[in-house]
Design a protein around this motif. Structure first.
Motif, mmCIF file in Angstrom:
data_model
loop_
_atom_site.group_PDB
_atom_site.id
_atom_site.type_symbol
_atom_site.label_atom_id
_atom_site.label_comp_id
_atom_site.label_asym_id
_atom_site.label_seq_id
_atom_site.Cartn_x
_atom_site.Cartn_y
_atom_site.Cartn_z
ATOM 1 N N GLU A 1 63.926 36.396 11.991
ATOM 2 C CA GLU A 1 64.056 36.524 13.445
ATOM 3 C C GLU A 1 64.957 35.448 14.033
ATOM 4 O OE1 GLU A 1 60.475 35.530 15.793
ATOM 5 O OE2 GLU A 1 59.517 35.132 13.875
ATOM 6 N N ARG B 1 55.206 47.659 13.964
ATOM 7 C CA ARG B 1 55.882 47.400 12.688
ATOM 8 C C ARG B 1 55.603 45.966 12.219
ATOM 9 N NH1 ARG B 1 57.794 49.548 7.979
ATOM 10 N NH2 ARG B 1 58.928 47.863 6.985
ATOM 11 N N GLU B 2 55.575 45.035 13.167
ATOM 12 C CA GLU B 2 55.328 43.640 12.783
ATOM 13 C C GLU B 2 53.923 43.498 12.185
ATOM 14 O OE1 GLU B 2 56.197 40.730 15.797
ATOM 15 O OE2 GLU B 2 55.994 39.093 14.364
ATOM 16 N N LYS B 3 52.942 44.205 12.782
ATOM 17 C CA LYS B 3 51.570 44.136 12.253
ATOM 18 C C LYS B 3 51.530 44.665 10.814
ATOM 19 C CE LYS B 3 49.557 44.834 16.818
ATOM 20 N NZ LYS B 3 49.087 45.879 17.722
ATOM 21 N N LYS C 1 52.333 41.322 19.016
ATOM 22 C CA LYS C 1 53.153 41.842 17.920
ATOM 23 C C LYS C 1 53.358 43.353 18.038
ATOM 24 C CE LYS C 1 51.828 38.076 14.920
ATOM 25 N NZ LYS C 1 52.149 37.229 16.043
ATOM 26 N N THR C 2 54.516 43.804 17.566
ATOM 27 C CA THR C 2 54.778 45.251 17.576
ATOM 28 C C THR C 2 54.011 45.899 16.415
ATOM 29 O OG1 THR C 2 56.656 45.283 16.055
ATOM 30 C CG2 THR C 2 57.144 44.767 18.357
ATOM 31 N N TYR D 1 63.348 44.802 18.098
ATOM 32 C CA TYR D 1 62.338 44.473 17.092
ATOM 33 C C TYR D 1 62.236 45.571 16.040
ATOM 34 C CZ TYR D 1 60.660 40.328 19.599
ATOM 35 O OH TYR D 1 60.564 39.083 20.171
ATOM 36 N N PHE D 2 62.548 45.191 14.819
ATOM 37 C CA PHE D 2 62.467 46.080 13.664
ATOM 38 C C PHE D 2 63.241 47.383 13.891
ATOM 39 C CE2 PHE D 2 59.014 43.131 13.793
ATOM 40 C CZ PHE D 2 59.012 42.620 12.499
ATOM 41 N N LYS E 1 64.265 40.791 15.462
ATOM 42 C CA LYS E 1 63.292 40.612 14.372
ATOM 43 C C LYS E 1 63.420 41.788 13.433
ATOM 44 C CE LYS E 1 59.320 38.382 16.369
ATOM 45 N NZ LYS E 1 57.908 38.377 16.687
ATOM 46 N N THR E 2 63.334 41.514 12.140
ATOM 47 C CA THR E 2 63.331 42.596 11.149
ATOM 48 C C THR E 2 62.752 42.075 9.840
ATOM 49 O OG1 THR E 2 64.719 44.144 9.901
ATOM 50 C CG2 THR E 2 65.727 42.057 10.461
ATOM 51 N N ASP E 3 62.336 43.013 8.989
ATOM 52 C CA ASP E 3 61.894 42.618 7.649
ATOM 53 C C ASP E 3 62.977 42.952 6.622
ATOM 54 O OD1 ASP E 3 61.039 45.269 8.605
ATOM 55 O OD2 ASP E 3 60.380 45.595 6.541
ATOM 56 N N ILE F 1 59.579 38.100 7.406
ATOM 57 C CA ILE F 1 60.123 38.475 8.724
ATOM 58 C C ILE F 1 61.294 37.540 9.018
ATOM 59 C CG2 ILE F 1 59.681 38.584 11.215
ATOM 60 C CD1 ILE F 1 56.824 39.335 10.614
#
Ligand SMILES: C[S@@+](CC[C@H](N)C(=O)[O-])C[C@H]1O[C@@H](n2cnc3c(N)ncnc32)[C@H](O)[C@@H]1O
Length: 209
Positions: A203, A190-192, A187-188, A110-111, A147-149, A201
């Motif tokens: 994923e 970074r996700e928040k 949520k992680t 994640y991220f 998951k990443t932005d 996002i």
């Protein structure tokens, strides 16, 4: 902005000897989820406290974060959470640690650090050789969540995983989270942050076939 840690530095060639699953967890038979690049582990603390029927394992390359997370686990007497310090690629490639890969039901990336410059792509955690090793060692049915932005990083990870024919994409719409490692879709950190800043996002979920 924090300086990313170079995972290819020789500082990470030495790998800590890992205890057995029964030394890591109160019930070593529970389903095991692995979070790669877990930072301070807040996401894993939330998961482990909310979902005690799963075991959670975090790997993080920043030693101080892992030391603090380990202390918190002991203080709070959490029996389904364990942290490992080091470069995830080196740790999971080590023959002595194959028992972890054989026992995991799911992995999250994640991220992960994006490493924007092309000459630094080799520092990204998802690499063809690493995916190949996972495809050879994971049990059939094991899930990988990414998951990443960062769109470019997403394309790179997706292309690397999808080009290995042992992994098939699962349609997110058909996915039943309630039986997964993350039943209430926590949520992680970074996700928040990404949601708060209204960023995109990207994923995907894959299954080992
Ligand atoms: C951008 S942060 C994301 C943290 C968390 N997953 C989240 O979503 O909030 C990426 C984390 O991965 C760690 N990391 C980067 N490369 C790694 C590697 N090869 N092995 C283990 N951890 C790594 C970094 O130190 C950092 O804590």
């Amino acid at each position: 902005m924090r300086q990313h840690v170079n995972p290819l530095s020789s500082n990470f060639n030495q790998i800590e000897k890992l205890p057995s699953l029964s030394e890591m967890f109160g019930d070593s038979k529970s389903n095991l989820h692995l979070d790669i690049g877990c930072a301070a582990g807040e996401f894993l603390f939330d998961l482990a406290l909310g979902n005690t029927s799963w075991n959670y394992l975090g790997i993080e390359i920043r030693e101080k974060l892992v030391k603090n997370a380990k202390l918190k686990v002991i203080e709070r007497e959490i029996k389904n959470l364990y942290f490992i310090f080091g470069n995830a690629n080196n740790i999971l490639n080590d023959m002595q640690n194959k028992f972890i890969i054989k026992n995991i039901k799911s992995i999250s990336f994640y991220f992960p650090d994006p490493w924007f410059k092309k000459r630094h792509y080799k520092r990204r955690v998802i690499q063809p050789g690493f995916v190949n090793m996972l495809s050879n060692s994971l049990q059939k049915g094991t899930l990988i969540f990414i998951k990443t932005d960062v769109k470019d990083l997403f394309n790179y990870m997706d292309c690397t995983i999808s080009s290995n024919f042992h992994f098939k994409t699962i349609d997110k719409k058909d996915f039943n989270y309630s039986e997964s490692f993350n039943p209430i879709k926590l949520k992680t950190d970074r996700e928040k942050y990404v949601i708060y800043n209204q960023l995109d996002i990207y994923e995907k979920i894959y299954i080992k076939i």
